[in-house]
Design a protein around this motif. Structure first.
Motif, mmCIF file in Angstrom:
data_model
loop_
_atom_site.group_PDB
_atom_site.id
_atom_site.type_symbol
_atom_site.label_atom_id
_atom_site.label_comp_id
_atom_site.label_asym_id
_atom_site.label_seq_id
_atom_site.Cartn_x
_atom_site.Cartn_y
_atom_site.Cartn_z
ATOM 1 N N TYR A 119 0.829 -1.197 0.000
ATOM 2 C CA TYR A 119 0.000 0.000 0.000
ATOM 3 C C TYR A 119 0.869 1.254 0.000
ATOM 4 O O TYR A 119 2.078 1.203 0.217
ATOM 5 N N ASN A 120 0.218 2.379 -0.246
ATOM 6 C CA ASN A 120 0.874 3.689 -0.178
ATOM 7 C C ASN A 120 0.443 4.494 1.042
ATOM 8 O O ASN A 120 1.193 5.355 1.511
ATOM 9 N N GLN A 176 1.458 0.690 -10.160
ATOM 10 C CA GLN A 176 2.067 1.747 -9.359
ATOM 11 C C GLN A 176 2.973 1.120 -8.316
ATOM 12 O O GLN A 176 2.873 -0.072 -8.012
ATOM 13 N N ILE A 177 3.861 1.933 -7.791
ATOM 14 C CA ILE A 177 4.793 1.463 -6.766
ATOM 15 C C ILE A 177 4.179 1.686 -5.390
ATOM 16 O O ILE A 177 3.831 2.819 -5.021
ATOM 17 N N ALA A 305 -8.177 0.428 -4.271
ATOM 18 C CA ALA A 305 -7.456 -0.775 -4.681
ATOM 19 C C ALA A 305 -5.957 -0.535 -4.775
ATOM 20 O O ALA A 305 -5.157 -1.304 -4.238
ATOM 21 N N GLY A 306 -5.551 0.541 -5.461
ATOM 22 C CA GLY A 306 -4.142 0.758 -5.730
ATOM 23 C C GLY A 306 -3.383 1.388 -4.581
ATOM 24 O O GLY A 306 -2.237 1.011 -4.314
ATOM 25 N N ASP A 307 -4.007 2.351 -3.897
ATOM 26 C CA ASP A 307 -3.298 3.113 -2.877
ATOM 27 C C ASP A 307 -3.335 2.454 -1.502
ATOM 28 O O ASP A 307 -2.379 2.576 -0.729
ATOM 29 N N ILE A 308 -4.463 1.782 -1.179
ATOM 30 C CA ILE A 308 -4.628 1.233 0.166
ATOM 31 C C ILE A 308 -4.711 -0.289 0.147
ATOM 32 O O ILE A 308 -4.541 -0.939 1.179
ATOM 33 N N GLY A 320 -5.225 -6.136 -3.935
ATOM 34 C CA GLY A 320 -4.975 -4.825 -4.539
ATOM 35 C C GLY A 320 -4.184 -4.912 -5.828
ATOM 36 O O GLY A 320 -4.545 -5.643 -6.748
ATOM 37 N N ASP A 321 -3.058 -4.204 -5.892
ATOM 38 C CA ASP A 321 -2.259 -4.083 -7.111
ATOM 39 C C ASP A 321 -1.190 -5.180 -7.219
ATOM 40 O O ASP A 321 -0.358 -5.139 -8.113
#
Length: 503
Positions: A119-120, A176-177, A305-308, A320-321
């Motif tokens: 996650y980010n 994304q990273i 989905a992508g960030d958390i 997620g990702d």
């Protein structure tokens, strides 16, 4: 609260330079405009030529949804000014979900588990602090939580939408990273940024200093990065006025598109067309720094989905990702439950977050009658800034969204993609946007950035440390406008910035 997913005009799978005749409006709750109403709207949104006084209703940037300016960091966190008392509860519930700190699974708090595994940030609010703008890390120990790195690699086959660039997510690192991981799961990478500076000589002996960032990824957690990896740093944008941008008729946006510069004015804005995960067809994109999402619903679900790493019915994977190469991440426990539609946040929760995001109020303008502001507005218009930063729009009549229905708004954006030159290029295509093209960002509220976010960083990667620096980074289609700002007398340049600060 009923589920509402705004649809913003579909296109055929071979959508190119689409016209209004090629489109079908999918929103079922629009009240069509009459011919007389359309003529009146055209007159109202026509650019002014009188700069001796403010225009009628100019102080209400968001029409009746405008909110009174606050003198603290909560200026962007108010509900639409025309919201009923009954609907304020949904706004507050959405705010609670926007701020919620998610935890990893399994957990005793079944309504809050499902974080990651990669996650980010642990909440929406962590990136969009106070619903404002993010910033890049300024020092080695500064947080990079509001900085996102999109990644992709060249795709082996052409895309199905005409004009799309052939790219795909990285097979190992996804789209994304994620620079954080829950216990037992390494982060994907560490994001580093360094700067070089150059001086720009302005008229009247003034000198501006522009900093050029270099973003690098180190400490890869899942194997070496590919040589053809394309990266795009993105700063979290401010959240105000999103529902009103969503309510602008797509035909009005498309009417301003001129991808081949047929009129020869040097401005060639084009529409972003994206595949809708809700409707499974191409639609007009308008959200995100390259307009990569067609609606707030899809933007919100994608961020979860992508960030958390939080699943929704739109993105049901609990990991997620994470990619197939990240096997431990793919097999980690998730927090999906039947009560949440077999996801980690169900449709009711996502609808509340969407409603909250649609209704973050735009503060009223300040200092409209100030002579310097009026002069700055004239400079803004006559320099040609409105060629992309379209001042006014009138939203659809919407039966189920009273806050956004039939409002005269002043976002200062055409929501189209424009070539901003090699200086701002991320060299990573995104849909129909090439590596130099970005969506025109709305300017409303920009003068309150320091007050809300505690900094004055602008542009997609936060490189500009002031509004003047942001203007001086404009290139490509805006290169003549940039040169005009460089050459104009300092009092006019100061007035231009003062006008922007009043927005």
């Amino acid at each position: 609260m009923t589920l509402h997913r705004t649809a913003i005009l579909c296109l055929t799978l071979t959508a190119g330079a689409a016209s209004a005749e090629q489109l079908a409006d999918l929103h079922l709750n629009i009240v069509p405009r009459t011919d007389a109403e359309a003529a009146r709207i055209a007159s109202v949104i026509a650019p002014t030529t009188d700069f001796t006084q403010p225009e009628k209703f100019e102080d209400n940037s968001a029409g009746a949804a405008t909110v009174r300016p606050r003198a603290n960091a909560d200026a962007f966190s108010q509900a639409s000014g025309n919201m009923s008392f009954e609907r304020e509860l949904d706004f507050k519930l959405g705010n609670g979900l926007f701020k919620k700190l998610w935890v990893s699974s399994p957990s005793s708090t079944l309504a809050s588990d499902g974080l990651g595994p990669l996650y980010n940030a642990r909440s929406c609010q962590r990136c969009h602090l106070k619903d404002g703008r993010g910033h890049p890390p300024e020092t080695a120990d500064d947080s990079a939580v509001s900085l996102l790195i999109r990644v992709s690699v060249p795709a082996p086959t052409a895309a199905e939408i005409e004009g799309y660039f052939a790219t795909m997510p990285d097979p190992t690192y996804g789209g994304q990273i994620q620079d954080f991981g829950i216990a037992g799961h390494p982060a994907e990478a560490t994001v580093n940024v360094t700067y070089s500076e150059e001086a720009v000589a302005l008229s009247d002996g003034e000198v501006a200093h522009l900093r050029t960032p270099t973003f690098t990824l180190t400490n890869p957690g899942y194997g070496a990065f590919r040589d053809d990896l394309m990266i795009s740093p993105r700063i979290a944008p401010q959240m105000i006025g999103l529902g009103l941008l969503e309510a602008i008729p797509a035909a009005d946006i498309l009417a301003n598109a001129d991808p081949d510069d047929a009129d020869g004015d040097g401005i060639s804005g084009k529409a972003q067309i994206v595949m809708s995960a809700v409707y499974d067809q191409p639609m007009l994109g308008r959200f995100g720094l390259k307009a990569g999402k067609p609606s707030i619903w899809e933007q919100s679900a994608g961020a979860f989905a992508g960030d958390i790493g939080i699943s929704t019915t739109l993105h049901p994977a609990g990991y997620g990702d994470c990619t197939e190469a990240q096997t431990a991440c793919r097999t980690a426990p998730d927090g999906a439950t039947e009560v949440h539609d077999n996801a980690e946040i169900g449709d009711d929760g996502l609808t509340l977050v969407t409603f909250y995001s649609q209704n973050l109020g735009v503060p009223a303008r300040r200092d409209l009658n100030n002579t310097q502001v009026l002069r700055g507005k004239q400079v803004f218009y006559e320099t040609g800034c409105i060629d992309c930063h379209t001042p006014k729009h009138v939203t659809h009549r919407l039966e189920d969204q009273p806050e956004q229905s039939f409002q005269l708004i002043w976002p200062y954006s055409d929501l189209l993609l424009h070539d901003m030159g090699p200086g701002l290029a991320d060299k990573r295509p995104d849909g129909r946007a090439d590596g130099q093209e970005w969506r025109t960002p709305p300017l409303w509220g920009i003068g309150l950035t320091q007050q809300v976010s505690g900094h004055s960083n602008f542009l997609h990667d936060g490189r500009a440390r002031s509004l003047l620096e942001a203007v001086l980074w404009h290139g490509g289609e805006a290169a003549p406008h940039r040169q005009a700002v460089i050459d104009m007398p300092k009092p006019d340049r100061d007035a231009l910035i003062r006008f922007l600060e009043s927005l």
